[in-house]
Design a protein around this motif. Structure first.
Motif, PDB file in Angstrom:
ATOM      1  N   PHE A   1     -29.528 -56.189 -42.354  1.00 22.71           N
ATOM      2  CA  PHE A   1     -28.561 -55.201 -42.838  1.00 22.71           C
ATOM      3  C   PHE A   1     -29.224 -53.832 -42.995  1.00 22.71           C
ATOM      4  N   LYS A   2     -30.365 -53.804 -43.650  1.00 21.77           N
ATOM      5  CA  LYS A   2     -31.061 -52.536 -43.856  1.00 21.77           C
ATOM      6  C   LYS A   2     -31.523 -51.930 -42.537  1.00 21.77           C
ATOM      7  N   GLN A   3     -31.954 -52.778 -41.620  1.00 19.63           N
ATOM      8  CA  GLN A   3     -32.434 -52.319 -40.315  1.00 19.63           C
ATOM      9  C   GLN A   3     -31.309 -51.657 -39.515  1.00 19.63           C
ATOM     10  N   GLU A   4     -30.092 -52.224 -39.561  1.00 15.19           N
ATOM     11  CA  GLU A   4     -28.998 -51.734 -38.724  1.00 15.19           C
ATOM     12  C   GLU A   4     -28.124 -50.688 -39.408  1.00 15.19           C
ATOM     13  N   VAL A   5     -27.899 -50.837 -40.711  1.00 16.94           N
ATOM     14  CA  VAL A   5     -27.016 -49.908 -41.434  1.00 16.94           C
ATOM     15  C   VAL A   5     -27.797 -48.737 -42.025  1.00 16.94           C
ATOM     16  N   GLN A   6     -29.115 -48.843 -42.042  1.00 19.59           N
ATOM     17  CA  GLN A   6     -29.994 -47.800 -42.578  1.00 19.59           C
ATOM     18  C   GLN A   6     -29.851 -47.617 -44.084  1.00 19.59           C
ATOM     19  N   MET A   7     -29.418 -48.671 -44.770  1.00 21.29           N
ATOM     20  CA  MET A   7     -29.388 -48.671 -46.239  1.00 21.29           C
ATOM     21  C   MET A   7     -29.313 -50.127 -46.684  1.00 21.29           C
ATOM     22  N   THR A   8     -29.671 -50.368 -47.943  1.00 16.00           N
ATOM     23  CA  THR A   8     -29.591 -51.740 -48.444  1.00 16.00           C
ATOM     24  C   THR A   8     -28.132 -52.147 -48.587  1.00 16.00           C
ATOM     25  N   MET A   9     -27.899 -53.436 -48.673  1.00 15.92           N
ATOM     26  CA  MET A   9     -26.525 -53.923 -48.811  1.00 15.92           C
ATOM     27  C   MET A   9     -25.888 -53.409 -50.096  1.00 15.92           C
ATOM     28  N   MET A  10     -26.650 -53.389 -51.188  1.00 16.59           N
ATOM     29  CA  MET A  10     -26.093 -52.929 -52.451  1.00 16.59           C
ATOM     30  C   MET A  10     -25.767 -51.441 -52.407  1.00 16.59           C
ATOM     31  N   ASP A  11     -26.598 -50.666 -51.716  1.00 13.46           N
ATOM     32  CA  ASP A  11     -26.285 -49.239 -51.550  1.00 13.46           C
ATOM     33  C   ASP A  11     -24.979 -49.062 -50.778  1.00 13.46           C
ATOM     34  N   TYR A  12     -24.784 -49.874 -49.745  1.00 12.69           N
ATOM     35  CA  TYR A  12     -23.554 -49.807 -48.945  1.00 12.69           C
ATOM     36  C   TYR A  12     -22.340 -50.152 -49.812  1.00 12.69           C
ATOM     37  N   ILE A  13     -22.472 -51.225 -50.594  1.00  9.25           N
ATOM     38  CA  ILE A  13     -21.372 -51.642 -51.467  1.00  9.25           C
ATOM     39  C   ILE A  13     -21.050 -50.550 -52.487  1.00  9.25           C
ATOM     40  N   ASN A  14     -22.076 -50.014 -53.127  1.00 10.41           N
ATOM     41  CA  ASN A  14     -21.861 -48.975 -54.137  1.00 10.41           C
ATOM     42  C   ASN A  14     -21.248 -47.713 -53.534  1.00 10.41           C
ATOM     43  N   GLN A  15     -21.696 -47.348 -52.346  1.00 14.30           N
ATOM     44  CA  GLN A  15     -21.155 -46.161 -51.685  1.00 14.30           C
ATOM     45  C   GLN A  15     -19.670 -46.334 -51.385  1.00 14.30           C
ATOM     46  N   LYS A  16     -19.297 -47.516 -50.904  1.00 11.58           N
ATOM     47  CA  LYS A  16     -17.889 -47.803 -50.616  1.00 11.58           C
ATOM     48  C   LYS A  16     -17.059 -47.758 -51.904  1.00 11.58           C
ATOM     49  N   ARG A  17     -17.609 -48.308 -52.972  1.00 16.87           N
ATOM     50  CA  ARG A  17     -16.882 -48.336 -54.241  1.00 16.87           C
ATOM     51  C   ARG A  17     -16.724 -46.938 -54.832  1.00 16.87           C
ATOM     52  N   VAL A  18     -17.718 -46.116 -54.692  1.00 15.21           N
ATOM     53  CA  VAL A  18     -17.630 -44.733 -55.178  1.00 15.21           C
ATOM     54  C   VAL A  18     -16.560 -43.963 -54.399  1.00 15.21           C
ATOM     55  N   GLU A  19     -16.519 -44.154 -53.075  1.00 12.01           N
ATOM     56  CA  GLU A  19     -15.504 -43.472 -52.260  1.00 12.01           C
ATOM     57  C   GLU A  19     -14.102 -43.882 -52.691  1.00 12.01           C
ATOM     58  N   GLU A  20     -13.908 -45.160 -52.978  1.00  9.08           N
ATOM     59  CA  GLU A  20     -12.597 -45.633 -53.433  1.00  9.08           C
ATOM     60  C   GLU A  20     -12.283 -45.087 -54.825  1.00  9.08           C
ATOM     61  N   SER A  21     -13.275 -45.057 -55.708  1.00  9.98           N
ATOM     62  CA  SER A  21     -13.039 -44.573 -57.071  1.00  9.98           C
ATOM     63  C   SER A  21     -12.638 -43.102 -57.084  1.00  9.98           C
ATOM     64  N   LYS A  22     -13.162 -42.311 -56.154  1.00 14.92           N
ATOM     65  CA  LYS A  22     -12.823 -40.880 -56.090  1.00 14.92           C
ATOM     66  C   LYS A  22     -11.329 -40.666 -55.885  1.00 14.92           C
ATOM     67  N   LEU A  23     -10.711 -41.530 -55.088  1.00 16.45           N
ATOM     68  CA  LEU A  23      -9.274 -41.403 -54.811  1.00 16.45           C
ATOM     69  C   LEU A  23      -8.455 -41.591 -56.080  1.00 16.45           C
ATOM     70  N   HIS A  24      -8.916 -42.458 -56.973  1.00 22.51           N
ATOM     71  CA  HIS A  24      -8.189 -42.706 -58.220  1.00 22.51           C
ATOM     72  C   HIS A  24      -8.546 -41.682 -59.290  1.00 22.51           C
ATOM     73  N   LEU A  25      -9.793 -41.239 -59.304  1.00 23.88           N
ATOM     74  CA  LEU A  25     -10.199 -40.210 -60.273  1.00 23.88           C
ATOM     75  C   LEU A  25      -9.455 -38.905 -60.024  1.00 23.88           C
ATOM     76  N   GLN A  26      -9.205 -38.588 -58.764  1.00 26.34           N
ATOM     77  CA  GLN A  26      -8.480 -37.357 -58.418  1.00 26.34           C
ATOM     78  C   GLN A  26      -7.065 -37.352 -58.991  1.00 26.34           C
TER      79      GLN A  26
END
Length: 367
Positions: free
Chosen positions: A300-325
């Motif tokens: 995962f880290k080799q192909e996505v260029q980030m750890t799996m947890m970083d990917y999960i957190n990034q996705k969750r932050v993007e979703e949270s922004k839509l609701h915070l707005q």
């Protein structure tokens, strides 16, 4: 309709009770918690109430990103279903209040009118006459056009499969073959144009599938356009749909494609994207896709260029922004909604990616 949006028996009982005491010429304008709108008319025979006719769902406003965010928050729907919900709501007709009133009046009059048996009639079938000379001439004249059309389709599908919006714009500027094909049904140009759009929808779906778009996304986009095509009422709208269909499939591939990943990483990314609001750990994901956790983490880290947890957190932050707005629900509720079980951890993760806390983000959005 997604199962989560279907009416409950309690809702039907409430509608039934309201119409039983209403006048025969009354109709009910009903909006449920999912923002779906309906016209409901009681049916009577010899002044006796027999049931009701429910027409819908439809919308009275365009379902933008904020609309979808409110529906998710209000009904505690999984945030991972945002894309599917968006596609469903976009497939609905948007009608004005005047049109909905006219629709209600029409259904009331239909329900008050005594039943009349109908009878189908069909026109006489005219057999086409095959003129070989005319056919040979037509083939010779259209050979260049046909060759161009198939080359256009090939390049179009390749651009969609890559999610290449720049190349796609270039191809579209050179000419849209679908809008230049002669009517397959001369006596019905709208039906002919719709048939070509159905073909285009299929070609784009196949191209997006080759581009690594998950079947869940393919199905929702394809179904929405199938409905939209059949609802189109004039040639200008149909012509616009050509470009909308092509561009949306390309954008979906660009946003959600897993083509560049190995099968293992592709399965992990799809699992995360479709279960974002659930507890997600390396061990659980590895178990679900039947691979060794250490091997999955490394790949995962080799192909996505980030750890799996970083990917999960990034996705969750993007979703949270839509609701915070929107500013309609608390930051704590948003944190739990997108998969964080600790407000402090959510705040730290959010600040890591956005360089500000969720509270500061809400304040900036309001200003």
């Amino acid at each position: 309709m997604p199962p989560a949006l279907q009416q409950s028996d309690h809702v039907y009982s409430s509608i039934n009770e309201a119409l039983q005491t209403a006048k025969p010429n009354n109709f009910l304008y009903y909006i449920n918690t999912f923002g779906l709108e309906y016209i409901v008319v009681g049916v009577r025979r010899n002044q006796t109430y027999c049931g009701f006719v429910l027409t819908g769902p439809f919308l009275s406003s365009i379902p933008d990103t904020d609309f979808i965010s409110d529906i998710i928050a209000r009904n505690n729907l999984p945030v991972s279903e945002r894309k599917q919900l968006q596609e469903f709501y976009r497939s609905l007709s948007v009608i004005s209040s005047n049109d909905s009133n006219s629709l209600g009046e029409l259904i009331v009059n239909l329900c008050l009118h005594p039943h009349t048996d109908s009878q189908i009639i069909t026109p006489e079938i005219v057999k086409p006459v095959l003129d070989k000379l005319q056919q040979d001439t037509k083939i010779a004249e259209s050979q260049t056009t046909i060759e161009f059309r198939y080359e256009f389709e090939r390049r179009l599908m390749e651009a969609i499969a890559r999610g290449d919006k720049v190349e796609l714009a270039k191809i579209l500027n050179e000419g849209n073959s679908f809008s230049n094909v002669s009517d397959r049904i001369p006596e019905s140009p709208i039906r002919s144009a719709k048939n070509l759009l159905i073909t285009l929808n299929t070609l784009c779906r196949v191209a997006a599938e080759r581009g690594g778009l998950h079947p869940v996304y393919l199905d929702t986009i394809s179904e929405r356009f199938s409905i939209t095509i059949e609802r189109a009422t004039n040639l200008p709208n149909i012509k616009k749909l050509n470009f909308v269909i092509i561009q949306e499939y390309c954008e979906a591939v660009q946003a959600y494609s897993t083509r560049k990943y190995s099968v293992i990483v592709k399965n992990a990314v799809n699992y995360i994207d479709l279960n974002l609001e659930k507890p997600l750990t390396l061990q659980d994901i590895a178990a679900d896709i039947h691979v060794n956790p250490s091997h999955l983490s490394r790949k995962f880290k080799q192909e996505v260029q980030m750890t799996m947890m970083d990917y999960i957190n990034q996705k969750r932050v993007e979703e949270s922004k839509l609701h915070l707005q929107r500013g309609k629900i608390s930051i704590t509720d948003i944190a739990f909604m997108v998969g964080f079980n600790d407000l402090n951890y959510f705040t730290r993760v959010f600040k890591k990616y956005m360089s500000m806390t969720p509270s500061q983000y809400v304040k900036n959005a309001k200003s």
